[in-house]
Design an enzyme around this catalytic site. Structure first.
Site, mmCIF file in Angstrom:
data_model
loop_
_atom_site.group_PDB
_atom_site.id
_atom_site.type_symbol
_atom_site.label_atom_id
_atom_site.label_comp_id
_atom_site.label_asym_id
_atom_site.label_seq_id
_atom_site.Cartn_x
_atom_site.Cartn_y
_atom_site.Cartn_z
ATOM 1 N N ASP A 33 0.861 -1.180 0.000
ATOM 2 C CA ASP A 33 0.000 0.000 0.000
ATOM 3 C C ASP A 33 0.898 1.232 0.000
ATOM 4 O OD1 ASP A 33 -3.233 0.416 0.836
ATOM 5 O OD2 ASP A 33 -1.924 2.158 1.067
ATOM 6 N N LEU A 255 -34.670 -7.482 4.305
ATOM 7 C CA LEU A 255 -36.055 -7.036 4.410
ATOM 8 C C LEU A 255 -36.282 -6.341 5.744
ATOM 9 C CD1 LEU A 255 -38.078 -10.016 2.846
ATOM 10 C CD2 LEU A 255 -37.514 -7.808 1.807
ATOM 11 N N ALA A 257 -36.941 -2.780 7.350
ATOM 12 C CA ALA A 257 -37.272 -1.381 7.046
ATOM 13 C C ALA A 257 -36.340 -0.455 7.806
ATOM 14 C CB ALA A 257 -38.716 -1.103 7.425
ATOM 15 N N CYS A 265 -20.664 0.427 -0.869
ATOM 16 C CA CYS A 265 -20.938 -0.459 -2.010
ATOM 17 C C CYS A 265 -22.247 -0.157 -2.732
ATOM 18 C CB CYS A 265 -20.928 -1.916 -1.556
ATOM 19 S SG CYS A 265 -19.305 -2.501 -1.036
#
Length: 440
Positions: A33, A255, A257, A265
């Site tokens: 890196d 699913l 809410a 992403c």
């Protein structure tokens, strides 16, 4: 050259998980890196990100001497397999993923890699990118016979290490059968367990990544729209979600809410897929609609808060509990909670926020990030649960009752126990429910 000679270029979120995971199998992994500060921390066993179990795993492979860190890719010239996991951020001009970091990394690898080396791209890239990279290598480094492989990641922030060790599938795309097999060799531990290996061309592999994230984003957006309906006609969204999620054709995941999807992403990948579709004349209408609905989700939540507070937020103090886009991570990129903070400040509210891990700074005198929930709630006319941290779920809010100016709570994540003793003394509103408790 050893069969386990592997290099990971770019040790951010995806790259570090990949490197630590492979090193945990006993493979010798060199990490590269350009950020010298990050490399120094990693050498001391300190990961640059928060992820459950990562620090212990990192220190374990350092002790086992199966991982090393450097800023110079030339130190990996003995490696025959390079994983590239550099960032591909969204271009503000085009809406597509930027490829300059990836192209620079591949060029640097090509300069030092031995003949026949394989370069596996883990970065999420527009469809056709790996084929273009292969053409460039064939032109500029024909004598080295380098091969590009598309090997997308499917990690979830907060459970990334667990996801690495328990993949549901591994996708390996290349025009070269030998290159596909070289990448597959590095995943031998998964092959032995019977994990499905999807071997394909690069375009198929790249499309799988985008299509998977777009489909999951669609599930999130769908249940949020149904949630809005439930708030109006009555009912409880958790029961609705369970009722449809038990259908094996649908499944229960994604699913829940809430305030909409965020993170590094879904926002980036849905926008990129929509852009790719338009560029090729195949408009992705479902994905474009998902993006539009998700972007408006924050406005919907702000309007509910304004209505509960008498259509006037200016001068009111609001406690925002949670800043990360989801629990068990410190990532605030495209976080719905952060968007809500900005919206509240624009409306003239004073915001005091608390998150157990994530940090967020904004140059605004009406914003303060607090060190405790009590500090955040002091003087608040509203308490917003913005991230589903476990400690918010189990917290006894009677402890802050003497501190708040008004016992009003808006649960954006549906995690508060509305049957707790303290809950009857608060006005509690929740995403996906018409229920409202009247405070004493």
């Amino acid at each position: 050259m050893q069969a386990e000679s592997i290099c990971v270029v770019g040790v951010g979120y995806v790259g570090l998980i990949q490197a630590v995971g492979l090193a945990s199998f006993g493979l010798a992994v060199k990490c590269v890196d350009l950020d010298a500060g990050k490399i120094a921390k990693l050498r001391n066993g300190i990961p640059p990100i928060f992820e459950d179990g990562l620090e212990d795993a990192l220190q374990s492979v350092i002790a086992a001497k199966t991982i090393s860190f450097t800023t110079d890719v030339a130190e990996a010239r003995d490696c025959d397999l390079f994983y590239v996991a550099v960032g591909t951020p969204t271009s503000e001009r085009t809406g597509n993923a930027r490829l300059d970091y990836l192209e620079a990394a591949v060029s640097a690898i090509a300069d030092v890699a031995p003949v026949g080396a394989v370069i596996a791209v883990k970065s999420t890239v527009p469809i056709g990118t790996c084929a273009a990279l292969q053409a460039r290598l064939d032109r500029d480094h024909a004598d080295k016979r380098l091969a590009i492989v598309s090997n997308p990641e499917f990690l979830r922030e907060g459970t990334a290490l667990k996801d690495f060790f328990n993949p549901e599938r591994i996708v390996i795309g290349s025009a070269s059968e030998s290159a596909r097999q070289r990448v597959r060799e590095s995943y031998a531990a998964f092959d032995q367990r019977g994990i499905p290996m999807i071997l394909s061309d690069t375009s198929t592999s790249e499309t799988i990544k985008y299509a998977a994230n777009a489909f999951l984003a669609t599930k999130v957006t769908f249940i949020n729209e149904i949630s809005d309906l439930v708030e109006t006609v009555g009912g409880d969204i958790d029961d609705v979600a369970r009722g449809i999620g038990l259908d094996s054709r649908i499944g229960p995941q994604f699913l829940r809410a809430g305030p909409g999807y965020g993170g590094s992403c879904f926002p980036k990948d849905t926008l990129a897929l929509a852009t790719i579709g338009r560029r090729h004349g195949v408009q992705q209408q479902i994905v474009e609609t998902v993006i539009r609905i998700n972007d408006s989700r924050r406005f919907h939540i702000l309007k509910r808060i304004e209505l509960a507070m008498g259509d006037k937020l200016s001068g009111k103090r609001v406690a925002v509990l949670g800043l990360a886009f989801k629990a068990n991570t410190d990532d605030v990129r495209d976080s719905p909670a952060v968007d809500i903070v900005h919206a509240l400040l624009e409306e003239g509210a004073e915001v005091r926020a608390f998150d157990p891990v994530a940090k967020f700074t904004v140059d605004h005198r009406a914003y303060q990030q607090c060190e405790s929930m009590a500090d955040a709630c002091e003087g608040a006319s509203a308490v917003l649960i913005a991230t589903e941290w476990a400690q918010f779920r189990s917290f006894d809010f009677s402890a802050v009752e003497p501190l708040v100016a008004r016992r009003y709570m808006f649960d954006m994540r549906r995690i508060v126990d509305i049957d707790a003793d303290w809950a009857s003394r608060w006005d509690i509103e929740r995403i996906g429910s018409s229920l409202k408790r009247a405070s004493a």
